[in-house]
Design a protein around this motif. Sequence first.
Motif, PDB file in Angstrom:
ATOM      1  N   ARG A   1      44.108  54.966  71.473  1.00 25.95           N
ATOM      2  CA  ARG A   1      43.172  54.402  72.452  1.00 25.95           C
ATOM      3  C   ARG A   1      41.763  54.540  71.896  1.00 25.95           C
ATOM      4  NH1 ARG A   1      43.497  52.552  77.461  1.00 25.95           N
ATOM      5  NH2 ARG A   1      45.702  53.154  77.529  1.00 25.95           N
ATOM      6  N   SER A   2      41.065  53.444  71.839  1.00 20.74           N
ATOM      7  CA  SER A   2      39.724  53.445  71.277  1.00 20.74           C
ATOM      8  C   SER A   2      38.760  54.227  72.164  1.00 20.74           C
ATOM      9  CB  SER A   2      39.221  52.009  71.111  1.00 20.74           C
ATOM     10  OG  SER A   2      37.847  52.004  70.753  1.00 20.74           O
ATOM     11  N   SER A   3      38.038  55.146  71.555  1.00 14.48           N
ATOM     12  CA  SER A   3      37.022  55.883  72.302  1.00 14.48           C
ATOM     13  C   SER A   3      35.785  55.022  72.525  1.00 14.48           C
ATOM     14  CB  SER A   3      36.630  57.152  71.535  1.00 14.48           C
ATOM     15  OG  SER A   3      36.073  56.820  70.267  1.00 14.48           O
ATOM     16  N   LEU A   4      35.711  53.903  71.815  1.00 18.04           N
ATOM     17  CA  LEU A   4      34.565  52.997  71.942  1.00 18.04           C
ATOM     18  C   LEU A   4      34.695  52.091  73.151  1.00 18.04           C
ATOM     19  CD1 LEU A   4      34.369  51.933  68.182  1.00 18.04           C
ATOM     20  CD2 LEU A   4      32.953  53.647  69.329  1.00 18.04           C
TER      21      LEU A   4
ATOM     22  N   GLY B   1      37.783  52.229  75.239  1.00 14.79           N
ATOM     23  CA  GLY B   1      38.754  52.743  76.196  1.00 14.79           C
ATOM     24  C   GLY B   1      40.040  51.958  76.225  1.00 14.79           C
TER      25      GLY B   1
ATOM     26  N   GLU C   1      36.466  54.375  63.179  1.00 19.06           N
ATOM     27  CA  GLU C   1      37.443  54.860  64.147  1.00 19.06           C
ATOM     28  C   GLU C   1      38.862  54.589  63.665  1.00 19.06           C
ATOM     29  OE1 GLU C   1      37.679  54.869  68.949  1.00 19.06           O
ATOM     30  OE2 GLU C   1      37.642  52.877  68.017  1.00 19.06           O
TER      31      GLU C   1
END
Length: 313
Positions: free
Chosen positions: A58-61, A63, A135
Amino acid sequence: MKRWSLLASAITLTALIASGCSTLDERQREWIFQPSDRSWGNTADQTAGMEQVWIDFRSSLTGEPARLHGLWLGAKPESPDTPVLLYLHGARYNVSGSAPRIRRMNELGFSVLAIDYRGFGKSTKGLPSETTAREDARAAWTWLAARHPQQRRYIFGHSLGGAIGIDLAASVKDESGVIVEGTFTSISDVVSSFKWGWLPFQPFITQPFDALAKVKDIGAPLLVVHGALDNLIRPELGRKLYDAAAGPKKFVLVQGGSHHSTNTVGGTEYREALEQLFSVRAPDLSSAEQQAAPVAPPARAAAMRPYDGGRQL
């Protein structure tokens, strides 16, 4: 990255600024990455024997869920002592286009995981950026560490992938070594190295890829390899990157190597450097194994020449 596209970016810089910063940023990302699902050569032939890998996170950028496609080529035989390598490719072609170089790193003694950034190949669609590529590399490194926690793990990056790899190495503490080939110090330095580099573009760069500022934070040994005939990323940029590194390091200038052929032309230099700096030894084939090893037919070898002349970061 093609020279003409860099030149076009400089010529149209004023118009892009006038049209807005978001447009400028998007155009830079397109020029730097040139993302596509294209490969070079016969993909099925090149990737034969490689395992398809999927990395979900899941991308922290944003979500949102993201998925990376990769290729895995294990060493034979593989043991707990076999080093594993995260391979980060450059621009323009998807991960399958790097298959010949992946195989060469495998032949040098590594089990190799190579990935496509988002926006390339079968990975999640979208226009990549320095931030998303960072990422993606971290997600792949986490995946690799979870599956090979006891083995020595290395980071390898070619060209643009080298800058991404240096960023990764500067942020993690569990790598055993870093290898970069044909890599630059920063996008600004690359553009400045061309004859029209005097143009005032630096304040408008949104994707700096400032590897020079980060290389000093790498805690593991660093191998910097460059081709003496690299006319895209000049060898002096590789040397400048090497000079800025603070830890154990080695610089190898491969005579006759271009931006894409260094890994092939410099096979002997690679073997010696890997053993000297990392104590990684290429497996020795017995005479019987050598005789049984497949040899690329002349037609396939000839097909490699156009790729060697490609222009990409």
